[in-house]
Design an enzyme around this catalytic site. Sequence first.
Site, PDB file in Angstrom:
ATOM      1  N   LYS A  39      52.511  68.916 -59.363  1.00  0.00           N
ATOM      2  CA  LYS A  39      53.765  69.389 -58.751  1.00  0.00           C
ATOM      3  C   LYS A  39      54.939  68.519 -59.186  1.00  0.00           C
ATOM      4  CE  LYS A  39      55.756  70.830 -54.330  1.00  0.00           C
ATOM      5  NZ  LYS A  39      56.228  72.129 -54.804  1.00  0.00           N
ATOM      6  N   HIS A  90      50.603  67.134 -52.097  1.00  0.00           N
ATOM      7  CA  HIS A  90      50.345  68.216 -53.054  1.00  0.00           C
ATOM      8  C   HIS A  90      49.608  67.657 -54.265  1.00  0.00           C
ATOM      9  CE1 HIS A  90      53.422  70.475 -50.805  1.00  0.00           C
ATOM     10  NE2 HIS A  90      52.840  71.557 -51.303  1.00  0.00           N
TER      11      HIS A  90
HETATM   12  N1  LIG Z   1      56.493  79.504 -51.914  1.00  0.00           N
HETATM   13  C1  LIG Z   1      55.228  79.094 -51.807  1.00  0.00           C
HETATM   14  O1  LIG Z   1      54.532  79.372 -50.820  1.00  0.00           O
HETATM   15  C2  LIG Z   1      54.629  78.324 -52.943  1.00  0.00           C
HETATM   16  C3  LIG Z   1      53.248  78.084 -53.005  1.00  0.00           C
HETATM   17  C4  LIG Z   1      52.737  77.442 -54.134  1.00  0.00           C
HETATM   18  C5  LIG Z   1      53.586  77.072 -55.165  1.00  0.00           C
HETATM   19  N2  LIG Z   1      54.919  77.301 -55.049  1.00  0.00           N
HETATM   20  C6  LIG Z   1      55.866  77.010 -56.121  1.00  0.00           C
HETATM   21  O2  LIG Z   1      55.694  78.006 -57.122  1.00  0.00           O
HETATM   22  C7  LIG Z   1      56.029  77.465 -58.400  1.00  0.00           C
HETATM   23  C8  LIG Z   1      54.866  77.693 -59.377  1.00  0.00           C
HETATM   24  O3  LIG Z   1      53.724  77.026 -58.899  1.00  0.00           O
HETATM   25  P1  LIG Z   1      52.318  77.140 -59.658  1.00  0.00           P
HETATM   26  O4  LIG Z   1      51.395  76.242 -58.904  1.00  0.00           O
HETATM   27  O5  LIG Z   1      51.951  78.550 -59.880  1.00  0.00           O
HETATM   28  O6  LIG Z   1      52.715  76.450 -61.047  1.00  0.00           O
HETATM   29  P2  LIG Z   1      52.100  76.674 -62.511  1.00  0.00           P
HETATM   30  O7  LIG Z   1      50.647  77.002 -62.435  1.00  0.00           O
HETATM   31  O8  LIG Z   1      52.514  75.488 -63.314  1.00  0.00           O
HETATM   32  O9  LIG Z   1      52.857  77.957 -63.058  1.00  0.00           O
HETATM   33  C9  LIG Z   1      54.201  77.933 -63.483  1.00  0.00           C
HETATM   34  C10 LIG Z   1      54.506  79.265 -64.143  1.00  0.00           C
HETATM   35  O10 LIG Z   1      55.881  79.274 -64.519  1.00  0.00           O
HETATM   36  C11 LIG Z   1      55.981  79.615 -65.905  1.00  0.00           C
HETATM   37  N3  LIG Z   1      57.155  78.964 -66.498  1.00  0.00           N
HETATM   38  C12 LIG Z   1      57.451  77.650 -66.449  1.00  0.00           C
HETATM   39  N4  LIG Z   1      58.603  77.430 -67.101  1.00  0.00           N
HETATM   40  C13 LIG Z   1      59.036  78.625 -67.553  1.00  0.00           C
HETATM   41  C14 LIG Z   1      60.174  79.040 -68.301  1.00  0.00           C
HETATM   42  N5  LIG Z   1      61.123  78.183 -68.686  1.00  0.00           N
HETATM   43  N6  LIG Z   1      60.298  80.374 -68.573  1.00  0.00           N
HETATM   44  C15 LIG Z   1      59.371  81.249 -68.161  1.00  0.00           C
HETATM   45  N7  LIG Z   1      58.257  80.899 -67.468  1.00  0.00           N
HETATM   46  C16 LIG Z   1      58.107  79.602 -67.155  1.00  0.00           C
HETATM   47  C17 LIG Z   1      54.696  79.088 -66.510  1.00  0.00           C
HETATM   48  O11 LIG Z   1      54.473  79.733 -67.767  1.00  0.00           O
HETATM   49  P3  LIG Z   1      53.497  79.114 -68.890  1.00  0.00           P
HETATM   50  O12 LIG Z   1      52.091  79.479 -68.469  1.00  0.00           O
HETATM   51  O13 LIG Z   1      53.923  79.820 -70.112  1.00  0.00           O
HETATM   52  O14 LIG Z   1      53.750  77.643 -68.904  1.00  0.00           O
HETATM   53  C18 LIG Z   1      53.700  79.506 -65.425  1.00  0.00           C
HETATM   54  O15 LIG Z   1      53.410  80.883 -65.529  1.00  0.00           O
HETATM   55  C19 LIG Z   1      56.379  75.988 -58.145  1.00  0.00           C
HETATM   56  O16 LIG Z   1      57.787  75.890 -57.987  1.00  0.00           O
HETATM   57  C20 LIG Z   1      55.688  75.687 -56.823  1.00  0.00           C
HETATM   58  O17 LIG Z   1      56.301  74.628 -56.116  1.00  0.00           O
HETATM   59  C21 LIG Z   1      55.447  77.920 -53.968  1.00  0.00           C
END
Ligand SMILES: NC(=O)c1ccc[n+]([C@@H]2O[C@H](COP(=O)([O-])OP(=O)(O)OC[C@H]3O[C@@H](n4cnc5c(N)ncnc54)[C@H](OP(=O)(O)O)[C@@H]3O)[C@@H](O)[C@H]2O)c1
Length: 262
Positions: free
Chosen positions: A154, A150
């Site tokens: 991550k 990844h």
């Molecule tokens: N299930 C699947 O198929 C799949 C696929 C891809 C990713 N994921 C998972 O999805 C998650 C997010 O991935 P991403 O790539 O989108 O990450 P990202 O771009 O870093 O986004 C994280 C999001 O969470 C918010 N956030 C973080 N801490 C927070 C808090 N304490 N309170 C409220 N909001 C908070 C961030 O807000 P800010 O902008 O304000 O920081 C941002 O909107 C990860 O756990 C990843 O492993 C899962």
Amino acid sequence: MSTKIAVNAASGKMGQQVITQVISHQSVELVAAICRAEHRLLGRTVRTTDVNYTSNMSAGLKQSDVVIDFSLPEATMQLVQRAVQNKKAVLIGTTGFDKAQTEQLEQAAKKIPILLAPNTSIGVNSTLALLAMAAKMLGKKADIEIIEAHHKHKIDAPSGTAIRMGHTIAEAMGEKFDELKVTESRFEKRIRKSGEIGMSVIRAGEIIGEHKVLFALDNEIISIEHKAQNRHCFAEGAVAAAIWLATQPPGFYSMQDFLSAE
Ligand SMILES: NC(=O)c1ccc[n+]([C@@H]2O[C@H](COP(=O)([O-])OP(=O)(O)OC[C@H]3O[C@@H](n4cnc5c(N)ncnc54)[C@H](OP(=O)(O)O)[C@@H]3O)[C@@H](O)[C@H]2O)c1
């Protein structure tokens, strides 16, 4: 009738991708895009819609049938608490929950429908079926290694998908993954024990998500691999599963439950 969807962590990479999918999907409607308080997006309009980014989680939930969440475990736990209060379904794509958090989600799922999916891509979920088949045939004879890669941002490792793959393989072999998994084997001076499932992790650049499982026999290797080409595959699966989840009774669901109901 269209499904009303709220997107939590709307500012994130996946949040934005889910919004793209919701806007382009004919049978869903974006009703809320929820961000953290004081986020720079607050008050701005979400692209071509008349929805504004908001930090008012309860108001966003009240308008929705289901909320889609890709954030961090702490943020998901807060969301689920509010969703229980508002009796709304939650599709969770966030990964990295510990045992206590997973148990709390299971408790909440007695009151609302929750679908927990470490990987929402339809391709990965088909890969799980292939892995179960291979594990039944080869699992006891092969050295099994799950290799995942990844992007450098991550936080959790091994990925939720790699862990789910491990559980799928172990279950197909009639074993418990926690008793077979080895995460540190590369750093120990010892030869590989038979029966263990090795986990290898790569964090580099902007790799979207790659998972490869080796079933290594003495004279041949079977390899089953999934590579996400972009984040769209996760958003597409998440929205499709959310439409289904919105009509389900309270319960703790997986992508397999959704796919087998289709
Ligand atoms: N299930 C699947 O198929 C799949 C696929 C891809 C990713 N994921 C998972 O999805 C998650 C997010 O991935 P991403 O790539 O989108 O990450 P990202 O771009 O870093 O986004 C994280 C999001 O969470 C918010 N956030 C973080 N801490 C927070 C808090 N304490 N309170 C409220 N909001 C908070 C961030 O807000 P800010 O902008 O304000 O920081 C941002 O909107 C990860 O756990 C990843 O492993 C899962």
